[in-house]
Design a protein around this motif. Sequence first.
Motif, PDB file in Angstrom:
ATOM      1  N   VAL A  58      23.445   6.067 -18.232  1.00 53.37           N
ATOM      2  CA  VAL A  58      23.202   5.930 -16.789  1.00 53.37           C
ATOM      3  C   VAL A  58      24.529   5.628 -16.102  1.00 53.37           C
ATOM      4  N   VAL A  59      24.875   6.460 -15.115  1.00 60.04           N
ATOM      5  CA  VAL A  59      26.029   6.217 -14.254  1.00 60.04           C
ATOM      6  C   VAL A  59      25.477   5.946 -12.860  1.00 60.04           C
ATOM      7  N   ALA A  60      25.761   4.739 -12.330  1.00 60.66           N
ATOM      8  CA  ALA A  60      25.139   4.317 -11.079  1.00 60.66           C
ATOM      9  C   ALA A  60      26.179   4.041 -10.009  1.00 60.66           C
ATOM     10  N   CYS A  61      26.095   4.810  -8.931  1.00 59.00           N
ATOM     11  CA  CYS A  61      26.810   4.464  -7.708  1.00 59.00           C
ATOM     12  C   CYS A  61      25.994   3.409  -6.960  1.00 59.00           C
ATOM     13  N   ASN A  62      24.699   3.452  -7.184  1.00 59.39           N
ATOM     14  CA  ASN A  62      23.717   2.546  -6.582  1.00 59.39           C
ATOM     15  C   ASN A  62      23.950   1.111  -7.082  1.00 59.39           C
ATOM     16  N   LYS A  63      24.113   0.157  -6.170  1.00 55.85           N
ATOM     17  CA  LYS A  63      24.399  -1.235  -6.541  1.00 55.85           C
ATOM     18  C   LYS A  63      23.147  -2.047  -6.854  1.00 55.85           C
ATOM     19  N   VAL A  64      21.975  -1.506  -6.574  1.00 54.54           N
ATOM     20  CA  VAL A  64      20.751  -2.308  -6.632  1.00 54.54           C
ATOM     21  C   VAL A  64      20.522  -2.902  -8.015  1.00 54.54           C
ATOM     22  N   ALA A  65      20.679  -2.099  -9.066  1.00 49.82           N
ATOM     23  CA  ALA A  65      20.346  -2.582 -10.412  1.00 49.82           C
ATOM     24  C   ALA A  65      21.276  -3.691 -10.871  1.00 49.82           C
ATOM     25  N   ALA A  66      22.589  -3.483 -10.722  1.00 53.05           N
ATOM     26  CA  ALA A  66      23.553  -4.470 -11.224  1.00 53.05           C
ATOM     27  C   ALA A  66      23.514  -5.761 -10.419  1.00 53.05           C
ATOM     28  N   SER A  67      22.988  -5.715  -9.187  1.00 51.68           N
ATOM     29  CA  SER A  67      22.902  -6.927  -8.358  1.00 51.68           C
ATOM     30  C   SER A  67      21.470  -7.434  -8.236  1.00 51.68           C
ATOM     31  N   SER A  68      20.574  -6.900  -9.072  1.00 49.68           N
ATOM     32  CA  SER A  68      19.177  -7.332  -9.038  1.00 49.68           C
ATOM     33  C   SER A  68      19.047  -8.693  -9.718  1.00 49.68           C
ATOM     34  N   LYS A  69      17.840  -9.121  -9.958  1.00 51.26           N
ATOM     35  CA  LYS A  69      17.618 -10.394 -10.631  1.00 51.26           C
ATOM     36  C   LYS A  69      18.375 -10.425 -11.962  1.00 51.26           C
ATOM     37  N   LEU A  70      18.861 -11.599 -12.308  1.00 50.70           N
ATOM     38  CA  LEU A  70      19.697 -11.738 -13.498  1.00 50.70           C
ATOM     39  C   LEU A  70      18.994 -11.220 -14.748  1.00 50.70           C
ATOM     40  N   ASN A  71      17.722 -11.487 -14.878  1.00 48.59           N
ATOM     41  CA  ASN A  71      16.992 -11.033 -16.069  1.00 48.59           C
ATOM     42  C   ASN A  71      17.007  -9.516 -16.186  1.00 48.59           C
ATOM     43  N   ASN A  72      16.874  -8.828 -15.056  1.00 49.56           N
ATOM     44  CA  ASN A  72      16.887  -7.367 -15.077  1.00 49.56           C
ATOM     45  C   ASN A  72      18.290  -6.848 -15.425  1.00 49.56           C
ATOM     46  N   TYR A  73      19.302  -7.458 -14.820  1.00 54.14           N
ATOM     47  CA  TYR A  73      20.692  -7.086 -15.129  1.00 54.14           C
ATOM     48  C   TYR A  73      20.960  -7.247 -16.633  1.00 54.14           C
ATOM     49  N   LYS A  74      20.552  -8.387 -17.193  1.00 53.58           N
ATOM     50  CA  LYS A  74      20.787  -8.639 -18.621  1.00 53.58           C
ATOM     51  C   LYS A  74      19.983  -7.671 -19.490  1.00 53.58           C
ATOM     52  N   LYS A  75      18.784  -7.346 -19.039  1.00 54.48           N
ATOM     53  CA  LYS A  75      17.964  -6.395 -19.783  1.00 54.48           C
ATOM     54  C   LYS A  75      18.644  -5.030 -19.857  1.00 54.48           C
ATOM     55  N   LEU A  76      19.157  -4.554 -18.737  1.00 53.22           N
ATOM     56  CA  LEU A  76      19.817  -3.247 -18.715  1.00 53.22           C
ATOM     57  C   LEU A  76      21.064  -3.247 -19.594  1.00 53.22           C
ATOM     58  N   LYS A  77      21.828  -4.327 -19.544  1.00 56.86           N
ATOM     59  CA  LYS A  77      23.025  -4.418 -20.390  1.00 56.86           C
ATOM     60  C   LYS A  77      22.631  -4.437 -21.871  1.00 56.86           C
ATOM     61  N   HIS A  78      21.551  -5.144 -22.178  1.00 53.05           N
ATOM     62  CA  HIS A  78      21.077  -5.217 -23.559  1.00 53.05           C
ATOM     63  C   HIS A  78      20.598  -3.843 -24.047  1.00 53.05           C
ATOM     64  N   LEU A  79      19.826  -3.157 -23.213  1.00 55.77           N
ATOM     65  CA  LEU A  79      19.341  -1.824 -23.586  1.00 55.77           C
ATOM     66  C   LEU A  79      20.500  -0.864 -23.813  1.00 55.77           C
ATOM     67  N   SER A  80      21.510  -0.976 -22.974  1.00 54.02           N
ATOM     68  CA  SER A  80      22.688  -0.128 -23.116  1.00 54.02           C
ATOM     69  C   SER A  80      23.324  -0.315 -24.490  1.00 54.02           C
ATOM     70  N   THR A  81      23.433  -1.573 -24.909  1.00 55.58           N
ATOM     71  CA  THR A  81      24.027  -1.873 -26.213  1.00 55.58           C
ATOM     72  C   THR A  81      23.102  -1.467 -27.356  1.00 55.58           C
ATOM     73  N   GLU A  82      21.820  -1.830 -27.225  1.00 56.17           N
ATOM     74  CA  GLU A  82      20.873  -1.576 -28.319  1.00 56.17           C
ATOM     75  C   GLU A  82      20.694  -0.095 -28.598  1.00 56.17           C
ATOM     76  N   PHE A  83      20.657   0.707 -27.544  1.00 57.85           N
ATOM     77  CA  PHE A  83      20.387   2.129 -27.716  1.00 57.85           C
ATOM     78  C   PHE A  83      21.642   2.993 -27.562  1.00 57.85           C
ATOM     79  N   ASN A  84      22.803   2.330 -27.593  1.00 60.60           N
ATOM     80  CA  ASN A  84      24.076   3.048 -27.573  1.00 60.60           C
ATOM     81  C   ASN A  84      24.145   4.031 -26.408  1.00 60.60           C
ATOM     82  N   ALA A  85      23.685   3.577 -25.251  1.00 63.78           N
ATOM     83  CA  ALA A  85      23.659   4.419 -24.054  1.00 63.78           C
ATOM     84  C   ALA A  85      24.497   3.738 -22.970  1.00 63.78           C
ATOM     85  N   PRO A  86      25.643   4.276 -22.623  1.00 62.95           N
ATOM     86  CA  PRO A  86      26.480   3.638 -21.602  1.00 62.95           C
ATOM     87  C   PRO A  86      25.727   3.408 -20.291  1.00 62.95           C
TER      88      PRO A  86
END
Length: 813
Positions: A573-601
């Motif tokens: 996922v390449v995001a110009c959209n700021k909503v996800a990275a500035s959303s609730k901390l739990n959601n931000y951490k979830k996305l970062k974790h998924l990126s690492t777990e599934f080897n998806a930048p």
Amino acid sequence: MLVLKFGGTSMGSAEAIKQVVEIVKEKAKESSVILVVSAMSGTTDLLLNCGTKAANDDESYKEILKQIETRHLDTVKSLIPVQQQSSVLSMVKKLCNEIEDICNGIYLLNESSLRTKDKLVSYGELLSSTMINAAFNSNGTSAVWKDARELIRTNSNYSNAIVDFAITNQQIKDFVSSTSQKIIVLPGFIASDADNITTTLGRGGSDYTAAILAAAVDASALEIWTDVSGMMTADPRWVPNAKIIPSISYQEAMELSHFGAKVIYPPTIQPVLSKNIPVWVKNTFAAKDHGTVIENKSDSTNIITGISSINSLALLSLEGSGMIGIPGFSSRLFAALANAQINVILITQGSSEHSICVGVDVASAARAKEVVDKTFEYEIATDKVDPLQIEEKLSIVALVGDQMRHHTGISGRMFSALGRNGINIRAIAQGSTERNISAVVATDDVRKAVNVLHEEFFETIQKQVNLFIVGTGNVGKRLLAQLKQQQGFLEQHLRLHVNIVGLSNSRKMLINENGIDLNKWDELLQNGEVSNLDQFVQSIIKRNLRNSVFVDVTANAVIADVYASLLEKSIAVVACNKVAASSKLNNYKKLKHLSTEFNAPFLFETNVGAGLPIIGSLNDLMRSGDRVHRMEAVLSGTLNFVFNHYDGTRPFADVVKQAQDEGYTEPDPRLDLSGTDVMRKILILAREAGVQMEMEEITCNGFLPESCVKGSVADFYEAMKKEEAHFKAIFDKAHAENCKLKFVASFNDGKASVGLQHIPPQHDLYHLYGKDNVVLFYTDRYKEQPMVVKGAGAGAEVTASGVFADILRAAQK
């Protein structure tokens, strides 16, 4: 002597058969020829369908019989001169009548045995070989037809008979030595048992027939003629860049054919291998192409020769603590399967001896469970062994190559390539010869796996990345223009082919797996389907293309909500959209974790500073062990533009409108002017610096009057005009102090704030012009003199270039 075999597509029409005749005549100028032919394409399936329908009391089999008869009669009429057609048409009619008699018998009995099926399907080859033999004789080329059932002796294992080579070889030699004809025509696939009952050699058995004949007469070569110009590095229906393999060893060919390569029937190699007879795979419709030669030793220097796959696999797992250290479990398992005539395709066992897995055809899985559970009935009852577990919807993908044994790291490259694309491996097997590495994967992933491995081992010149872009506004349009402009550069210098597979905006969406033409994307999109985000996302997931990247060039919160479902499928996922990275901390951490777990930048550089390498620089500091204590930043190109241009001589609202018209603001400029956008940016930087922070924890010292916050965007502009005195007073106060107005974001040891500040000339933020952004990082290493990142921080062009850069980073994962 040469043995030539022509497959169903080569016999598929009168025109194709004429080409076969010409090829054989040319070969016969230099050598005697034994010609083996398959049934006309599709005929075997039609005959089996007739038998099935007849056995099920379905009289529609008669219509299929009529189709078979009409096709063969029409072929004769197109193939044989009129004056010579009568006897051939009579022979075809006689054979078709026999087929009808068999089907009528099946219909009356409502039963069709394997023996009856063998008799029924034999007529496909009898018809085709009769027709081509007549074609030779009709144009003055002498040829003799011989029934293969009189030469090839088998046991009575109907539908997959085993050849008695001692009798077969002698009968073939006796017949060939007794004829003076240079061309001998035989039907492939069929044979007979000791009682002269028709048997067949398995689907694809015409290849096997030709190999048996070639070995018996010590042929100089066996040629398999089909509709492709040789064996290929992968299935061309799945891999557009698949290449012809010029030379391959017998062993490699057997491995590839075992693991699903359809060009050659697996048992074909065995008879000719011991005689060292070369096998050529050639194209009937491109006879001058080199093709593939299969012989004792390949001339190829490639590490990997080819990639193949088998679908419809079931994985059987026998597990239990009672297996550890106890001999005989494996032999009992395989004996049970063998006695039930279940073929084992793959075997793997862990060193702990706690479990053993075997792969079988999914059609045999239920029977396998029945016989294995019965065999281990006592052990299951006493909890020493668990009941046999079955996992279906699996496939095998295999790398094959003689040279693999001489190179280290092939398995690592294979599994790394699959892992980078989120393909889970259920089981692994590698023979002691190191000629084959097999991996069991989900059937949904097998096509992707084959493409990934082909790209890894055969397409070193170029890697393909598949883009799905949402948003075609100011930034999106410029991104597409930049991608179009740089296509040649990326292919030449980065060996990267960027394939735009999907485009979507708020109105329309378009998906084309072969790539959207960037010269007319706008027109194509306008004629696309009505936009549906869920459908668009599911289409991305379902296609499961390798190296997929989802690009969000919007500010839409709904689109940000789909990131997790994409990352879970290893889609970057390449995001110009700021909503996800500035959303609730739990959601931000979830996305970062998924990126690492599934080897998806998950990349969002443009969230802060457009194309400036702000997040990247911060990430480099953190990865290298530095620690951020303080950040000072001007992060709104919009606000910097506005306060650099506003001097009280023209309305503040006009300057804001200019910023919006030039593409520097968010769609709703209040996100910029209220400080919300800057709050998001400093929040993202704080989180990337390792601080767990929520948006509510950031102090915002805003400057907009309450009246400007309410209503629509149009209402906002009207309110600003009315509040001009307020904005003029803010400017005049700063001007009186010889200061500039800057909307500054600050982070200091875990606390963040944003607000309008008076910046004196000696301050680092004073000399900041136009739409520039700047960030000052104060860290363990940069204590007194900060690390500074400065440059244009707004504008569609630079933002698009930042998104472009993230795409390239994702592509190079």
